[in-house]
Scaffold this motif. Sequence first.
Motif, short mmCIF file in Angstrom:
data_model
loop_
_atom_site.label_atom_id
_atom_site.label_comp_id
_atom_site.label_asym_id
_atom_site.label_seq_id
_atom_site.Cartn_x
_atom_site.Cartn_y
_atom_site.Cartn_z
N TYR A 121 35.74 -31.58 -45.41
CA TYR A 121 34.60 -30.83 -45.95
C TYR A 121 33.95 -31.65 -47.07
O TYR A 121 34.06 -31.35 -48.25
N TYR A 122 33.27 -32.71 -46.67
CA TYR A 122 32.79 -33.68 -47.64
C TYR A 122 31.59 -33.17 -48.45
O TYR A 122 31.45 -33.52 -49.61
N ARG A 123 30.74 -32.38 -47.83
CA ARG A 123 29.63 -31.81 -48.59
C ARG A 123 30.14 -30.92 -49.71
O ARG A 123 29.69 -30.99 -50.85
N GLU A 124 31.10 -30.04 -49.36
CA GLU A 124 31.65 -29.14 -50.35
C GLU A 124 32.41 -29.90 -51.43
O GLU A 124 32.36 -29.53 -52.61
N ALA A 125 33.12 -30.96 -51.02
CA ALA A 125 33.84 -31.77 -51.99
C ALA A 125 32.88 -32.45 -52.95
O ALA A 125 33.13 -32.53 -54.16
N SER A 126 31.76 -32.94 -52.44
CA SER A 126 30.79 -33.63 -53.28
C SER A 126 30.18 -32.70 -54.32
O SER A 126 29.82 -33.13 -55.41
N GLU A 127 30.07 -31.43 -53.96
CA GLU A 127 29.51 -30.47 -54.91
C GLU A 127 30.41 -30.24 -56.11
O GLU A 127 29.95 -29.80 -57.17
N ILE A 128 31.69 -30.53 -55.97
CA ILE A 128 32.65 -30.36 -57.06
C ILE A 128 32.60 -31.52 -58.04
O ILE A 128 32.95 -31.38 -59.22
N VAL A 129 32.15 -32.68 -57.56
CA VAL A 129 32.22 -33.91 -58.35
C VAL A 129 31.55 -33.77 -59.71
O VAL A 129 32.09 -34.20 -60.74
N SER A 130 30.37 -33.17 -59.72
CA SER A 130 29.62 -33.08 -60.98
C SER A 130 30.34 -32.23 -62.02
O SER A 130 30.06 -32.33 -63.22
N ASN A 131 31.27 -31.39 -61.58
CA ASN A 131 32.03 -30.56 -62.51
C ASN A 131 33.37 -31.19 -62.89
O ASN A 131 33.76 -31.19 -64.05
N ILE A 132 34.06 -31.75 -61.89
CA ILE A 132 35.43 -32.18 -62.14
C ILE A 132 35.51 -33.47 -62.94
O ILE A 132 36.41 -33.64 -63.76
N VAL A 133 34.58 -34.39 -62.74
CA VAL A 133 34.66 -35.65 -63.48
C VAL A 133 34.42 -35.43 -64.98
O VAL A 133 35.22 -35.91 -65.80
N PRO A 134 33.37 -34.73 -65.39
CA PRO A 134 33.24 -34.46 -66.84
C PRO A 134 34.41 -33.67 -67.40
O PRO A 134 34.81 -33.89 -68.55
N LEU A 135 34.99 -32.78 -66.59
CA LEU A 135 36.13 -32.00 -67.04
C LEU A 135 37.34 -32.90 -67.28
O LEU A 135 38.06 -32.75 -68.27
N ALA A 136 37.54 -33.87 -66.37
CA ALA A 136 38.65 -34.81 -66.54
C ALA A 136 38.45 -35.68 -67.78
O ALA A 136 39.39 -35.92 -68.54
N VAL A 137 37.22 -36.14 -67.98
CA VAL A 137 36.92 -36.97 -69.15
C VAL A 137 37.13 -36.18 -70.43
O VAL A 137 37.71 -36.68 -71.42
N SER A 138 36.67 -34.94 -70.43
CA SER A 138 36.84 -34.09 -71.61
C SER A 138 38.30 -33.81 -71.90
O SER A 138 38.74 -33.82 -73.06
N ARG A 139 39.08 -33.59 -70.84
CA ARG A 139 40.48 -33.23 -71.00
C ARG A 139 41.35 -34.45 -71.34
O ARG A 139 42.20 -34.40 -72.22
N TYR A 140 41.13 -35.56 -70.64
CA TYR A 140 42.04 -36.70 -70.76
C TYR A 140 41.41 -37.93 -71.41
O TYR A 140 42.14 -38.82 -71.86
N GLY A 141 40.09 -38.02 -71.41
CA GLY A 141 39.44 -39.22 -71.88
C GLY A 141 39.16 -40.18 -70.73
O GLY A 141 39.74 -40.06 -69.65
N LEU A 142 38.27 -41.14 -70.96
CA LEU A 142 37.91 -42.10 -69.91
C LEU A 142 39.07 -43.01 -69.52
O LEU A 142 39.27 -43.31 -68.35
#
Length: 306
Positions: free
Chosen positions: A51-72
């Motif tokens: 489900y690549y379309r649905e997965a791509s829609e998550i990217v804009s949320n999960i990457v900033p969340l990971a950076v905020s939580r763990y750092g770059l």
Amino acid sequence: MHAPTQIPALTLGVLMMVSCATAPVTQKTAGQEDGYGLLSTRLSTLVRDGYYREASEIVSNIVPLAVSRYGLMHEETIRTMSLAGLALRKNGDFLQAERILLTANSNALALWGHSHSGMVDIRNNIAELYLAYGKMDSAAQYAEEARVGAEIWRNSNPLKYAETLKTAGLVLYHRGQYDKALSLYQAAYTIRLTNCGENHLLTAESLNNLAVIHTLRGDYTNGLAKYHKALSIRTNLLKPGHPDIAQSWNNLASFHFYHGSYSDALQLYLRAYELWKERLGMMHPETGTCLNNIAEIYKRQRDWAK
């Protein structure tokens, strides 16, 4: 007049099943408190199930969340970026995938250095992105870096090494060096068969790659048998509607096309087109290539309106 490509997108995606064992369940971490853990699991599941379309829609949320939580500069952030890049690539969002994967590669290099196993995965991912992108020189560069990096993991993690052999083989295939590609494909297949067995998605991927080369070299019986075996494995192991099943239909259709069996080819192309259209959308490169192949058959049948 151009015939349809032998395989419009020859297994250009890295399968999520990079080992033969089920991943262990980890304990709840602080990262799950803000929803990151659930989102990360969902991203992995969506990519695995196609489900690549649905997965791509998550990217804009999960990457900033990971950076905020763990750092770059953290391995979890890098892992998330790598998976996000894979999802974007599979969805045909090549430019976005390139940005995120190159950033992950740069951060990982600063964090780990060249010899870390994670660098192999990221560079292999980038190589396959550039193959899909049509940037052969860049693909060759990253594929070679991944393969060389995987040498030290040849014995301790043979499947990682096999993955880089497969990608290096893809580069050679796209450059028309079929004999050299066959050698790498065969080596990857042997490793996967030994470590995963006959009924595994990685084995199916290798069978599919081998089938392409056998067919191009005129070994049609061997090629057809491997196409059917790969399709059988994928049909049995993947959920209905997975894009990789459509890819096997497409590859088999190309085989029939080149043997003049236009009716058989058309049926398979149409099945692949309908699945890709439904799962990936009309604007995806796979859908577009399949449409072109269907048009080519109608031209051969002199059905000009279609």
